[in-house]
Design a protein around this motif. Structure first.
Motif, mmCIF file in Angstrom:
data_model
loop_
_atom_site.group_PDB
_atom_site.id
_atom_site.type_symbol
_atom_site.label_atom_id
_atom_site.label_comp_id
_atom_site.label_asym_id
_atom_site.label_seq_id
_atom_site.Cartn_x
_atom_site.Cartn_y
_atom_site.Cartn_z
ATOM 1 N N GLY B 258 36.109 44.921 54.226
ATOM 2 C CA GLY B 258 34.831 45.557 53.956
ATOM 3 C C GLY B 258 33.708 44.961 54.455
ATOM 4 N N ALA B 259 33.676 43.696 54.452
ATOM 5 C CA ALA B 259 32.437 43.136 55.219
ATOM 6 C C ALA B 259 32.308 43.467 56.658
ATOM 7 N N MET B 260 33.416 43.530 57.352
ATOM 8 C CA MET B 260 33.542 43.816 58.751
ATOM 9 C C MET B 260 32.645 45.155 58.837
ATOM 10 N N THR B 261 33.179 46.197 57.713
ATOM 11 C CA THR B 261 32.324 47.415 57.916
ATOM 12 C C THR B 261 31.076 47.301 57.703
ATOM 13 N N SER B 262 30.716 46.740 56.784
ATOM 14 C CA SER B 262 29.211 46.552 56.676
ATOM 15 C C SER B 262 28.275 46.008 57.633
ATOM 16 N N ALA B 263 29.150 44.928 58.338
ATOM 17 C CA ALA B 263 27.968 44.121 59.412
ATOM 18 C C ALA B 263 28.285 45.092 60.666
ATOM 19 N N GLY B 264 28.985 46.042 60.819
ATOM 20 C CA GLY B 264 29.084 47.007 61.871
ATOM 21 C C GLY B 264 28.315 48.102 61.737
ATOM 22 N N ARG B 265 27.451 48.245 60.269
ATOM 23 C CA ARG B 265 26.810 49.523 60.134
ATOM 24 C C ARG B 265 25.654 49.482 61.038
ATOM 25 N N ARG B 266 24.849 48.507 61.596
ATOM 26 C CA ARG B 266 23.677 48.640 62.371
ATOM 27 C C ARG B 266 23.980 48.877 63.672
ATOM 28 N N PHE B 267 25.118 48.875 64.042
ATOM 29 C CA PHE B 267 25.683 49.326 65.512
ATOM 30 C C PHE B 267 26.377 50.240 65.739
ATOM 31 N N MET B 268 26.742 51.101 64.624
ATOM 32 C CA MET B 268 27.785 52.026 64.480
ATOM 33 C C MET B 268 27.320 53.334 65.392
ATOM 34 N N LEU B 269 26.123 53.646 65.436
ATOM 35 C CA LEU B 269 25.808 54.858 66.091
ATOM 36 C C LEU B 269 26.125 54.743 67.576
ATOM 37 N N ASP B 270 25.919 53.649 68.185
ATOM 38 C CA ASP B 270 26.299 53.327 69.690
ATOM 39 C C ASP B 270 27.558 53.152 69.637
ATOM 40 N N SER B 271 28.229 52.162 68.714
ATOM 41 C CA SER B 271 29.668 51.640 68.936
ATOM 42 C C SER B 271 30.350 52.073 67.680
ATOM 43 N N TRP B 272 30.838 53.091 67.666
ATOM 44 C CA TRP B 272 31.799 53.687 66.579
ATOM 45 C C TRP B 272 32.935 52.933 66.080
ATOM 46 N N TRP B 273 33.330 52.244 67.162
ATOM 47 C CA TRP B 273 34.717 51.460 66.823
ATOM 48 C C TRP B 273 34.486 50.184 65.737
ATOM 49 N N VAL B 274 33.095 49.685 65.703
ATOM 50 C CA VAL B 274 32.926 48.677 64.914
ATOM 51 C C VAL B 274 33.035 48.806 63.302
ATOM 52 N N VAL B 275 32.729 49.977 63.014
ATOM 53 C CA VAL B 275 33.116 50.545 61.472
ATOM 54 C C VAL B 275 34.383 51.249 61.420
ATOM 55 N N THR B 276 34.807 52.078 62.404
ATOM 56 C CA THR B 276 36.043 52.970 62.208
ATOM 57 C C THR B 276 37.167 52.166 62.143
#
Lengths: 353, 306
Positions: B258-276
């Motif tokens: 869950g925390a990983m998903t949250s941390a990836g939020r800021r970068f998700m629009l360019d790097s989809w894999w960080v939250v996916t």
């Protein structure tokens, strides 16, 4: 034939149904539960490691000021006196002042709440609007492929972390496809154009004829509403299926078929009408549990509602605001339970004496 | 196993015959039909398989992970999935695959610990309320209802906020919100068992309340409580992930999903894999527990039968 998840959902639902009698005992029961809510929030508030005095005066104040505020807050009083004060404050709607906004917590909550209600209402419309037909359809195709697919899909809906679905939705429908307006209630340059009348932006902008704002708001709200509604859709469709199966196995269904009614008529005119009551109560309960998803979804979509207010106050450790929010959720939850109980009595002729 | 030789039945026939001659045969038949049903339920088997894989991954995490889950490499930040980094890298250049592999330990830790805490508490409260009835029952069930009158995430949030962020506190917070349904179940089971003749017989022989609860009622409550806890596990995982997402669960740099998903939020629009990627892990595991719990319920529910 109600098993597994359905049984679990049922026992989670209708908390108060079995225990609430009628009239006086009902009122007494509600009062006791409310008192319990107050006691629970009071205890949680007492455990909070954030020093309420420091939260008000800051780290730099001297010991004298500290002691003064300590006394003003009544923290030098015995626990039962503090609890008594707490209860009387709460009953009068005096939830204290929010550190974040500097306004009374109750005003803050009244201001942010419509945004959540608007979102949750659209979500439940989606959830029930899709979930009920899906459930009925699955029941009529029992144990066939369509049924299995629907059951599996609803299970996925039930197992998906809602905050993650929100993020994926933003990537897909906002960044890639551009169908959604993104986060917030409207595009930034429309903010503040419409003065709140009801607090529901869609209604307010329609009343004042600000159609640009209306469409912007609609573009922004559909995605969080659909995602928030997904888990309640899963819940509603599973329950609908289970209720329908119960009805379709009854003898009157066979009678109606022999009488010459079409399958469609039997399903919608007879079986479905008999599960209306159960459905209404289920939808009311699902509406309550949307509050839970709202906390996460509002964080994801920067939705200025109740959930976002709760989490932002959590982060800074504002005990007054957090406990007021938690208490309010509890009261709403009980209220919805009560409502579903009342609806049950109103709609089901068998419960009338 | 004594096969009834009078009728010269094969084991299979003995397990499926309609003429049940003793209690043991009835029990074996129940297990047999349950197992047959379970094996015929492909979804439940898939769920079980995923859970087994999860256990193996958690057990052998250091062997499976390709990188150190905490090792940062800013030169390789936000790399898309590739042969070197199966699931890509996050904003600090950490390998997401390895972090998810190690994150399975955190998820299992939370699920196991919560279940171990919740089972005994729920059973103790529920069995006491159900067995003694009267005011004991009224008071205990009222307390249970008060806990139930919050959505579990909101109550867990309040507890987690009060106790302070952290993995152990998240476990306590979730456990505090997860016991009431168990208590209600144990109470219901106890109330049906309480009036049985064998309980009356035990009482007449002088067995005290504690003894009856421990040796007579507890074993009979256990199966349904276990099923219920299994069904709850998916919910526990989601609540834990939600707390982690809000920053109230395991603290960075721990690879909590869950925390990983949250941390990836800021970068998700360019790097989809960080939250996916971490989110998919949560979905798959919680789905597996739901599928398995559903199948287990069919398997153990005597009303289902054959």
């Amino acid at each position: 034939m109600r098993r597994g998840l359905e049984a679990m959902m049922i026992s989670n639902a209708g908390i108060l149904r079995t225990r609430f009698g009628t009239g006086l005992s009902l009122v007494a029961s509600i009062l006791v539960t409310l008192f319990g809510l107050l006691a629970l929030t009071f205890v949680i508030g007492r455990v909070m490691p954030v020093d309420p005095v420091l939260a008000i005066i800051g780290d730099e104040a001297n010991q004298e000021t500290y002691n003064r505020v300590y006394q003003q807050l009544g923290l030098d009083q015995p626990i039962y006196v503090q609890f008594f004060r707490y209860v009387s404050d709460m009953v009068q709607g005096n939830f204290g002042v929010a550190i974040l906004t500097g306004k009374p917590v109750i005003d803050d909550i009244i201001r942010v709440f419509p945004a959540t209600v608007e979102l949750a209402t659209l979500a439940i419309i989606f959830g029930a609007g899709v979930g009920i037909p899906l459930g009925v359809y699955a029941a009529t195709k029992r144990d066939r492929l369509a049924d299995h697919i629907i059951r599996f899909l609803t299970l996925i809906g039930y197992s998906t972390p809602v905050f993650w679905l929100g993020l994926i939705g933003l990537i897909l429908f906002y960044a890639k496809l551009g169908w959604s307006g993104g986060t917030g209630r409207v595009e930034i340059y429309y903010t503040g154009i419409v003065q709140p009348i009801t607090g529901f932006l869609l209604i307010d902008s329609a009343i004042t004829g600000e159609w640009d704002v209306f469409w912007s708001a609609a573009r922004n709200i559909w995605l969080p509403a659909v995602i928030l509604g997904t888990s309640s859709m899963a819940y509603i469709s599973r329950m609908t299926r289970s209720f329908m199966l119960e009805q379709l196995s009854q003898e009157y269904v066979i009678t109606a078929r022999i009488k010459g009614l079409s399958a469609r008529q039997v399903v919608w005119r007879h079986a479905f009408l008999n599960i209306r009551v159960q459905l209404v109560t289920i939808v009311a309960l699902a509406y309550g549990s949307l509050l839970e998803g709202a906390v996460l979804i509002e964080t994801v979509f920067s939705w200025p509602g109740f959930g976002a207010y709760l989490t932002s106050n959590l982060m800074i450790g504002d005990m007054n605001a957090v406990m007021a929010c938690v208490l309010l959720v509890g009261i709403l939850f009980i209220g919805l339970n009560l409502l579903s109980d009342i609806l049950y009595r109103v709609f089901d002729p068998r419960t009338r004496s | 196993m004594t096969v009834d030789t009078r009728q010269n039945l094969t084991l299979r026939q003995w397990m499926t015959t309609e003429e049940v001659t003793n209690g043991r045969q009835a029990f074996v038949q129940k297990v047999y039909w349950g197992a047959v049903g379970f094996l015929q339920n492909p979804l439940a088997l898939i769920g079980l398989a995923v859970i087994v894989v999860l256990l193996l991954v958690a057990a052998f995490a250091p062997l499976i992970a390709t990188h150190d889950p905490l090792a940062q490499d800013l030169g390789a930040a936000l790399q898309p999935p590739s042969a070197a980094h199966y699931f890509g890298t996050d904003e600090l250049g950490r390998d997401i695959f390895s972090r998810i592999v190690f994150g399975s330990r955190i998820t299992l830790y939370i699920v196991m610990l919560v279940s171990v805490i919740v089972g005994p508490i729920g059973m103790a409260v529920g069995m006491t309320a159900g067995y003694f009835g009267g005011w004991t029952d009224k008071v205990l069930m009222r307390v249970t209802d008060i806990f139930l009158s919050f959505p579990s995430l909101v109550l867990a949030l309040a507890f987690a906020a009060a106790l302070g962020p952290g993995l152990e506190n998240a476990v306590i917070a979730i456990a505090l919100t997860a016991w009431p349904p168990i208590a209600r179940l144990a109470r219901a089971e106890t109330m049906t068992i309480r009036s049985s003749d064998f309980i009356a017989a035990a009482t007449l022989q002088g067995a005290g309340s504690i003894r009856i609860l421990r040796h007579y009622i507890f074993p009979l409550c256990l199966p349904s409580v276990i099923v219920r806890i299994t069904l709850n596990m998916a919910g526990i995982i989601l609540t834990a992930a939600g707390l982690g997402f809000l920053g109230l669960g395991a603290q960075p740099p721990a690879p909590e999903w869950g925390a990983m998903t949250s941390a990836g939020r800021r970068f998700m629009l360019d790097s989809w894999w960080v939250v996916t990627m971490p989110g998919s892990a949560i979905l798959i595991v919680s789905l597996a527990f739901n599928l398995f719990g559903d199948g287990l319920r069919d398997f153990l529910d005597p009303r289902h039968g054959r």
